[in-house]
Design a protein around this motif. Structure first.
Motif, mmCIF file in Angstrom:
data_model
loop_
_atom_site.group_PDB
_atom_site.id
_atom_site.type_symbol
_atom_site.label_atom_id
_atom_site.label_comp_id
_atom_site.label_asym_id
_atom_site.label_seq_id
_atom_site.Cartn_x
_atom_site.Cartn_y
_atom_site.Cartn_z
ATOM 1 N N GLY A 121 -42.142 -23.115 -17.031
ATOM 2 C CA GLY A 121 -42.785 -21.817 -16.967
ATOM 3 C C GLY A 121 -42.067 -20.876 -17.917
ATOM 4 N N THR A 122 -42.772 -20.329 -18.860
ATOM 5 C CA THR A 122 -42.134 -19.503 -19.886
ATOM 6 C C THR A 122 -43.014 -18.305 -20.210
ATOM 7 N N ILE A 123 -42.382 -17.135 -20.357
ATOM 8 C CA ILE A 123 -43.067 -15.952 -20.864
ATOM 9 C C ILE A 123 -42.508 -15.682 -22.255
ATOM 10 N N ASN A 124 -43.331 -15.875 -23.266
ATOM 11 C CA ASN A 124 -42.943 -15.611 -24.652
ATOM 12 C C ASN A 124 -43.619 -14.332 -25.127
ATOM 13 N N ALA A 125 -42.826 -13.424 -25.686
ATOM 14 C CA ALA A 125 -43.353 -12.145 -26.158
ATOM 15 C C ALA A 125 -43.043 -11.969 -27.640
ATOM 16 N N VAL A 126 -44.084 -11.749 -28.433
ATOM 17 C CA VAL A 126 -43.962 -11.465 -29.869
ATOM 18 C C VAL A 126 -44.423 -10.027 -30.072
ATOM 19 N N CYS A 127 -43.486 -9.141 -30.425
ATOM 20 C CA CYS A 127 -43.772 -7.708 -30.436
ATOM 21 C C CYS A 127 -43.512 -7.112 -31.820
ATOM 22 N N TRP A 128 -44.416 -6.232 -32.252
ATOM 23 C CA TRP A 128 -44.366 -5.649 -33.589
ATOM 24 C C TRP A 128 -44.318 -4.136 -33.499
ATOM 25 N N SER A 129 -43.275 -3.542 -34.074
ATOM 26 C CA SER A 129 -43.167 -2.085 -34.160
ATOM 27 C C SER A 129 -43.754 -1.615 -35.485
ATOM 28 N N PRO A 130 -44.462 -0.490 -35.493
ATOM 29 C CA PRO A 130 -45.039 -0.009 -36.746
ATOM 30 C C PRO A 130 -44.023 0.665 -37.664
ATOM 31 N N VAL A 131 -42.832 0.969 -37.140
ATOM 32 C CA VAL A 131 -41.825 1.667 -37.939
ATOM 33 C C VAL A 131 -40.468 0.966 -37.793
ATOM 34 N N ARG A 132 -39.584 1.269 -38.704
ATOM 35 C CA ARG A 132 -38.248 0.686 -38.722
ATOM 36 C C ARG A 132 -37.477 1.090 -37.468
ATOM 37 N N LEU A 133 -36.728 0.147 -36.930
ATOM 38 C CA LEU A 133 -35.818 0.400 -35.812
ATOM 39 C C LEU A 133 -34.402 0.078 -36.256
ATOM 40 N N SER A 134 -33.439 0.866 -35.809
ATOM 41 C CA SER A 134 -32.046 0.524 -36.067
ATOM 42 C C SER A 134 -31.693 -0.738 -35.297
ATOM 43 N N GLU A 135 -30.574 -1.363 -35.635
ATOM 44 C CA GLU A 135 -30.181 -2.570 -34.905
ATOM 45 C C GLU A 135 -29.945 -2.253 -33.435
ATOM 46 N N ALA A 136 -29.369 -1.090 -33.157
ATOM 47 C CA ALA A 136 -29.169 -0.699 -31.760
ATOM 48 C C ALA A 136 -30.500 -0.537 -31.044
ATOM 49 N N ALA A 137 -31.475 0.047 -31.736
ATOM 50 C CA ALA A 137 -32.797 0.233 -31.134
ATOM 51 C C ALA A 137 -33.483 -1.108 -30.908
ATOM 52 N N LEU A 138 -33.252 -2.073 -31.789
ATOM 53 C CA LEU A 138 -33.815 -3.408 -31.586
ATOM 54 C C LEU A 138 -33.250 -4.048 -30.315
ATOM 55 N N VAL A 139 -31.940 -3.917 -30.121
ATOM 56 C CA VAL A 139 -31.344 -4.441 -28.885
ATOM 57 C C VAL A 139 -31.948 -3.731 -27.679
ATOM 58 N N ASN A 140 -32.055 -2.408 -27.781
ATOM 59 C CA ASN A 140 -32.665 -1.614 -26.714
ATOM 60 C C ASN A 140 -34.090 -2.071 -26.442
ATOM 61 N N ALA A 141 -34.838 -2.407 -27.512
ATOM 62 C CA ALA A 141 -36.232 -2.833 -27.359
ATOM 63 C C ALA A 141 -36.343 -4.143 -26.594
#
Length: 219
Positions: A121-141
């Motif tokens: 059982g697996t939940i795979n999520a592929v998510c696309w942001s329309p704008v640049r995120l900092s590396e910290a924001a990516l971790v937060n995301a």
């Protein structure tokens, strides 16, 4: 910068979803192939057999990528769910494409003895942001994806916060001023949370999401 659309392929009799980027995106992922933070040119989410036990899943993804003509660095996700059941939700410019399988949900902080048996059982999520995120924001995301997923499971009556094999990838453009935050009340994180919540909630309504030989389910 617009996110690429998913394309459905068949590799060795099983469905595979691919996203080909016209130019690389910055990504963070927990996937076995292409995990970590870096620029990625493609993403694939592939259906594998229920009792999948390949000792080198990254090499397996590379084989599929080669068959599909995917070049450069990419991210590969694997699931026993039929990826034709993928659900896409868009909110605030953020797109979340999720395949949802909860054959054996677990509580993240449960003691190991509480898990009596293992089922795929697996939940795979592929998510696309329309704008640049900092590396910290990516971790937060990534944390935001996990929180939204857990909320959807709880509200749908699933006894667990996820499964032991869930995987996530969040991608954003490589240029532009970087957003500093990706939490659920940030400009991008709020849309991300709602999109993931909607996609997981819809995915949980799918009956028998695993791959099967259904002659009425056309490619």
């Amino acid at each position: 910068m617009s996110a690429p659309s998913a394309a459905l392929h068949v590799v060795r009799g099983r469905p595979v979803l691919t996203w080909r980027c016209a130019r690389p995106w910055l990504a963070i992922s927990s996937a076995a192939r292409g995990g970590g933070i870096g620029q990625r040119s493609w993403v694939l989410n592939a259906t594998v057999v229920t009792d999948y036990d390949n000792p080198d899943p990254a090499a397996h993804v590379d084989e599929m990528a080669a068959e599909l003509g995917l070049s450069g660095d990419g991210v590969g996700l694997l699931t026993a769910v039929d990826v034709r059941h993928e659900v896409t939700a868009v909110d605030g410019g953020v797109r979340a494409s999720v395949t949802t399988g909860v054959g054996c949900p677990i509580w993240a902080a449960a003691h190991e003895e509480a898990v009596t048996s293992w089922k795929p059982g697996t939940i795979n999520a592929v998510c696309w942001s329309p704008v640049r995120l900092s590396e910290a924001a990516l971790v937060n995301a990534v944390a935001t994806v996990a929180e939204a997923k857990a909320q959807a499971l709880l509200e749908s009556g699933v006894a667990g916060t996820g499964t032991v094999t869930d995987a996530t990838v969040v991608l954003c453009p490589t240029d532009g001023e970087a957003e500093s935050y990706g939490g659920p009340r940030s400009r991008i994180g709020a849309g991300l949370a709602r999109a993931v919540h909607a996609a997981v909630t819809a995915g949980l309504r799918v009956q028998n999401p695993r791959h099967g030989e259904d002659p009425d389910f056309a490619w």
